[in-house]
Design a protein around this motif. Structure first.
Motif, mmCIF file in Angstrom:
data_model
loop_
_atom_site.group_PDB
_atom_site.id
_atom_site.type_symbol
_atom_site.label_atom_id
_atom_site.label_comp_id
_atom_site.label_asym_id
_atom_site.label_seq_id
_atom_site.Cartn_x
_atom_site.Cartn_y
_atom_site.Cartn_z
ATOM 1 N N PHE A 59 0.836 -1.184 0.000
ATOM 2 C CA PHE A 59 0.000 0.000 0.000
ATOM 3 C C PHE A 59 0.880 1.246 0.000
ATOM 4 C CE2 PHE A 59 -2.677 -3.229 2.115
ATOM 5 C CZ PHE A 59 -3.690 -3.272 1.174
ATOM 6 N N GLU A 60 1.539 1.482 -1.134
ATOM 7 C CA GLU A 60 2.407 2.646 -1.244
ATOM 8 C C GLU A 60 1.619 3.891 -1.612
ATOM 9 O OE1 GLU A 60 5.543 1.594 -3.886
ATOM 10 O OE2 GLU A 60 6.196 -0.058 -2.628
ATOM 11 N N ASP A 61 0.489 3.689 -2.254
ATOM 12 C CA ASP A 61 -0.340 4.803 -2.679
ATOM 13 C C ASP A 61 -1.791 4.520 -2.333
ATOM 14 O OD1 ASP A 61 1.736 6.297 -3.991
ATOM 15 O OD2 ASP A 61 1.646 4.833 -5.620
ATOM 16 N N THR A 62 -2.543 5.570 -2.113
ATOM 17 C CA THR A 62 -3.974 5.421 -1.935
ATOM 18 C C THR A 62 -4.546 4.984 -3.285
ATOM 19 O OG1 THR A 62 -3.985 7.090 -0.213
ATOM 20 C CG2 THR A 62 -6.083 6.647 -1.299
ATOM 21 N N HIS A 63 -5.476 4.036 -3.266
ATOM 22 C CA HIS A 63 -5.983 3.481 -4.521
ATOM 23 C C HIS A 63 -7.425 2.984 -4.370
ATOM 24 C CE1 HIS A 63 -4.515 0.090 -2.165
ATOM 25 N NE2 HIS A 63 -5.379 -0.657 -2.824
ATOM 26 N N TRP A 76 -16.927 -0.742 -4.957
ATOM 27 C CA TRP A 76 -15.593 -0.139 -4.942
ATOM 28 C C TRP A 76 -15.313 0.385 -3.540
ATOM 29 C CZ3 TRP A 76 -15.282 4.763 -3.206
ATOM 30 C CH2 TRP A 76 -16.394 5.592 -3.355
ATOM 31 N N ARG A 77 -14.037 0.510 -3.231
ATOM 32 C CA ARG A 77 -13.623 1.154 -1.987
ATOM 33 C C ARG A 77 -12.311 1.886 -2.257
ATOM 34 N NH1 ARG A 77 -13.231 -4.495 0.970
ATOM 35 N NH2 ARG A 77 -11.597 -5.445 -0.275
ATOM 36 N N LEU A 78 -12.126 2.966 -1.528
ATOM 37 C CA LEU A 78 -10.906 3.752 -1.610
ATOM 38 C C LEU A 78 -10.055 3.373 -0.405
ATOM 39 C CD1 LEU A 78 -9.241 5.993 -2.948
ATOM 40 C CD2 LEU A 78 -10.550 7.646 -1.590
ATOM 41 N N VAL A 79 -8.852 2.851 -0.661
ATOM 42 C CA VAL A 79 -7.986 2.336 0.388
ATOM 43 C C VAL A 79 -6.758 3.240 0.519
ATOM 44 C CG1 VAL A 79 -6.677 0.318 1.190
ATOM 45 C CG2 VAL A 79 -8.759 0.004 -0.160
ATOM 46 N N ALA A 80 -6.476 3.659 1.741
ATOM 47 C CA ALA A 80 -5.328 4.532 1.999
ATOM 48 C C ALA A 80 -4.029 3.742 1.916
ATOM 49 C CB ALA A 80 -5.459 5.165 3.386
ATOM 50 N N ASP A 81 -2.930 4.457 1.869
ATOM 51 C CA ASP A 81 -1.625 3.808 1.776
ATOM 52 C C ASP A 81 -1.298 2.944 2.988
ATOM 53 O OD1 ASP A 81 -1.289 5.917 3.517
ATOM 54 O OD2 ASP A 81 0.467 6.733 2.519
ATOM 55 N N ASN A 82 -2.007 3.132 4.089
ATOM 56 C CA ASN A 82 -1.799 2.289 5.271
ATOM 57 C C ASN A 82 -2.783 1.119 5.334
ATOM 58 O OD1 ASN A 82 -4.198 3.492 5.998
ATOM 59 N ND2 ASN A 82 -3.418 4.450 7.857
ATOM 60 N N GLY A 83 -3.605 0.942 4.284
ATOM 61 C CA GLY A 83 -4.544 -0.165 4.212
ATOM 62 C C GLY A 83 -5.929 0.120 4.760
ATOM 63 N N ARG A 84 -6.133 1.285 5.347
ATOM 64 C CA ARG A 84 -7.451 1.621 5.908
ATOM 65 C C ARG A 84 -8.407 2.041 4.799
ATOM 66 N NH1 ARG A 84 -7.412 4.455 11.565
ATOM 67 N NH2 ARG A 84 -9.427 3.465 11.450
ATOM 68 N N ARG A 105 -15.747 7.812 -11.797
ATOM 69 C CA ARG A 105 -16.484 9.078 -11.667
ATOM 70 C C ARG A 105 -16.150 9.761 -10.351
ATOM 71 N NH1 ARG A 105 -20.459 5.858 -13.862
ATOM 72 N NH2 ARG A 105 -21.528 5.600 -11.875
ATOM 73 N N VAL A 106 -16.046 8.987 -9.280
ATOM 74 C CA VAL A 106 -15.664 9.566 -7.985
ATOM 75 C C VAL A 106 -14.265 10.151 -8.089
ATOM 76 C CG1 VAL A 106 -15.105 9.023 -5.584
ATOM 77 C CG2 VAL A 106 -17.182 8.091 -6.619
ATOM 78 N N GLN A 107 -13.358 9.409 -8.674
ATOM 79 C CA GLN A 107 -11.970 9.859 -8.805
ATOM 80 C C GLN A 107 -11.890 11.168 -9.594
ATOM 81 O OE1 GLN A 107 -9.416 7.137 -10.920
ATOM 82 N NE2 GLN A 107 -7.637 7.788 -9.738
#
Length: 121
Positions: A59-63, A76-84, A105-107
């Motif tokens: 998890f180097e980048d939020t994705h 879909w889910r947006l995951v932070a670089d720390n996995g949250r 569309r959210v992005q």
């Protein structure tokens, strides 16, 4: 540390597996039920075959992630670089394509979105 696969039948009559750590903690589960016990056993066999070589995401980048839920819908889910998990779709989509389009569309719109505060929290 030794872990053990456990096969069981859930309340709906579906066969499932879970991987139990030596301290009793569930560290993985099937996520879906199988109509037969042998189907659940075959899934364990596939995990044993493929898991040793499976890549672990870093998890180097939020994705964004798109996945199928237990109701057989895509989300879909947006995951932070720390996995949250920072955000999720809140609703399921009939196709993976629909969930990907919604995430896109959210992005596209998130940087232009205004913040509105609703009441006192």
């Amino acid at each position: 540390m030794v872990a053990t696969f456990e096969l069981y039948e859930d309340r709906a009559g579906k066969h499932r597996w879970r991987l139990i750590a030596s301290n009793g903690e569930i560290i993985a589960d099937s996520g879906e039920g199988y109509s037969t016990r042998s189907g659940a056993r075959e899934a364990i066999g596939r995990i044993r075959e493929h898991a040793p070589d499976a890549a672990i995401p870093s998890f180097e980048d939020t994705h964004f992630e798109v996945f199928r839920d237990t109701a057989d819908e895509y989300r879909w889910r947006l995951v932070a670089d720390n996995g949250r998990i920072l955000a999720d779709s809140g609703e399921g989509y009939a196709s993976k394509h629909g969930a990907r389009d919604a995430a896109a569309r959210v992005q596209q719109r998130v940087t232009d979105a205004e913040t509105t505060e609703l009441g006192d929290a």
